[in-house]
Enzyme design. Sequence first.
Site, PDB file in Angstrom:
ATOM      1  N   ARG A  39      53.712  31.169  43.342  1.00 52.00           N
ATOM      2  CA  ARG A  39      53.065  30.120  42.525  1.00 52.00           C
ATOM      3  C   ARG A  39      54.043  28.955  42.296  1.00 52.00           C
ATOM      4  O   ARG A  39      53.648  27.795  42.346  1.00 52.00           O
ATOM      5  CB  ARG A  39      52.625  30.689  41.177  1.00 52.00           C
ATOM      6  CG  ARG A  39      51.833  31.983  41.279  1.00 52.00           C
ATOM      7  CD  ARG A  39      50.325  31.804  41.130  1.00 52.00           C
ATOM      8  NE  ARG A  39      49.644  32.965  41.671  1.00 52.00           N
ATOM      9  CZ  ARG A  39      49.244  34.013  40.961  1.00 52.00           C
ATOM     10  NH1 ARG A  39      49.418  34.016  39.656  1.00 52.00           N
ATOM     11  NH2 ARG A  39      48.650  35.036  41.540  1.00 52.00           N
TER      12      ARG A  39
ATOM     13  N   GLU B 297      42.568  48.712  36.091  1.00 52.67           N
ATOM     14  CA  GLU B 297      42.108  47.573  36.899  1.00 52.67           C
ATOM     15  C   GLU B 297      41.970  47.935  38.373  1.00 52.67           C
ATOM     16  O   GLU B 297      42.913  47.776  39.146  1.00 52.67           O
ATOM     17  CB  GLU B 297      43.087  46.392  36.753  1.00 52.67           C
ATOM     18  CG  GLU B 297      42.638  45.162  37.527  1.00 52.67           C
ATOM     19  CD  GLU B 297      43.667  44.020  37.540  1.00 52.67           C
ATOM     20  OE1 GLU B 297      44.833  44.244  37.168  1.00 52.67           O
ATOM     21  OE2 GLU B 297      43.288  42.917  37.940  1.00 52.67           O
TER      22      GLU B 297
ATOM     23  N   LYS C  76      39.287  46.610  33.504  1.00 58.49           N
ATOM     24  CA  LYS C  76      39.455  45.260  34.039  1.00 58.49           C
ATOM     25  C   LYS C  76      38.842  45.246  35.427  1.00 58.49           C
ATOM     26  O   LYS C  76      39.263  46.007  36.300  1.00 58.49           O
ATOM     27  CB  LYS C  76      40.939  44.874  34.072  1.00 58.49           C
ATOM     28  CG  LYS C  76      41.188  43.478  34.646  1.00 58.49           C
ATOM     29  CD  LYS C  76      42.534  42.923  34.205  1.00 58.49           C
ATOM     30  CE  LYS C  76      42.842  41.610  34.887  1.00 58.49           C
ATOM     31  NZ  LYS C  76      43.992  40.911  34.288  1.00 58.49           N
TER      32      LYS C  76
ATOM     33  N   SER D 153      40.317  36.961  37.560  1.00 55.80           N
ATOM     34  CA  SER D 153      39.672  35.817  38.216  1.00 55.80           C
ATOM     35  C   SER D 153      39.746  35.934  39.736  1.00 55.80           C
ATOM     36  O   SER D 153      38.889  35.364  40.432  1.00 55.80           O
ATOM     37  CB  SER D 153      40.235  34.493  37.714  1.00 55.80           C
ATOM     38  OG  SER D 153      41.636  34.394  37.867  1.00 55.80           O
TER      39      SER D 153
HETATM   40  P1  13P Z   1      43.873  36.759  38.413  1.00 58.36           P
HETATM   41  O1  13P Z   1      43.029  36.318  37.254  1.00 58.36           O
HETATM   42  O2  13P Z   1      44.723  35.647  38.976  1.00 58.36           O
HETATM   43  O3  13P Z   1      43.087  37.502  39.448  1.00 58.36           O
HETATM   44  O4  13P Z   1      44.932  37.801  37.857  1.00 58.36           O
HETATM   45  C1  13P Z   1      44.499  38.782  36.990  1.00 58.36           C
HETATM   46  C2  13P Z   1      45.376  39.961  37.069  1.00 58.36           C
HETATM   47  O5  13P Z   1      45.914  40.405  36.093  1.00 58.36           O
HETATM   48  C3  13P Z   1      45.573  40.603  38.387  1.00 58.36           C
HETATM   49  O6  13P Z   1      46.227  41.836  38.231  1.00 58.36           O
END
Ligand code: 13P
Length: 333
Positions: free
Chosen positions: A30, A174, A216, A258
């Site tokens: 980034r 997640e 998540k 996201s």
């Molecule tokens: P993004 O919203 O950029 O997908 O990242 C969320 C996240 O915590 C990925 O592990």
Amino acid sequence: MTLQSIAEQLVAKGKGILAADESDSTCAKRFDAYDIEKTPEMRRTWRELLFTTPGIEKGLSGVILYDETIRQKTSTGVPFATFLTSRGILPGIKVDQKTEPLADSEEEEVTKGLLGLQERLREYVGLGATFTKWRAVIRIGDGLPTSACLQENAVRLAKYAKESQAAGLVPIIEPEVLLDGAHTLKRSEEVLTETLLAVFAEVEKANIDLSGLILKSSMALPGKDSGLSASPQEVAKATLRAFSSAVPKATPGIVFLSGGQTPEDATLRLNEIVKEARTQNAPWRITFSYSRALQDPVLKAWAGKKENVKSAQAIFAKRVEDTSRASEGNYGE
Ligand code: 13P
């Protein structure tokens, strides 16, 4: 605080989570886009810009930190976790550690991090963490995901969640179904459903307290390279169908990643999912846990320069406000 009260606080009305837990290598990617120096001090400065933005506590319930970040301090010497807590924002910590190739499936990976997890969790409690995150990656493709990939990642997610709860930390599980690929919205919904069914089957087997757990998730979306588009309503319906078939009612909250969507798409789609969930009387609180969709325009405005801090913070405050409105289904009204 009990696990249940932490989980409820994380998904409180009008609030969501900032994921600021990028590993050094992800953060480097980034930073490279804007030629920002890749040093611990620049990463600290960047996180300080985010965490000290005025007003964000109105829309943020929690922030997910990375191992380096939870050990860093504001420029006035306050540990980030203490600083966030003093603003009424819960500090959390990413505890997974990279991935390894899945045996017999070259293109798939399983997430690592169970080794020594108990000791690390104990340390993070001492550093002020109240919740944790573990991300697994599910790829859609020809013959993918394999059931072995879903199964092994689900088993590890459940083991991690069990240990996290035992340490008094709310686990955010997640399983990210990637946006990469040329698949349709329907295929994405199918894979999301299969993934969540595999995860919650293991969660049940491991006897995890659902009231102290957050999911998540990805949204069901057509693949990035499919050339297909879907309206926010179609995305909302497909995503909620997957949740309804696989996520137990007792799970207090679902937060979205996201995943490479533009900030505007991520906001509009969240808004629509929340509205549709209300219409359907869905049992879970639904909100955000975004990294890129909250941070990208802010990083661009900052570009590593001191003189840009105030204007970048104004953009961040607006991103948090808009996303928070979307989490109530009020964005754009
Ligand atoms: P993004 O919203 O950029 O997908 O990242 C969320 C996240 O915590 C990925 O592990």
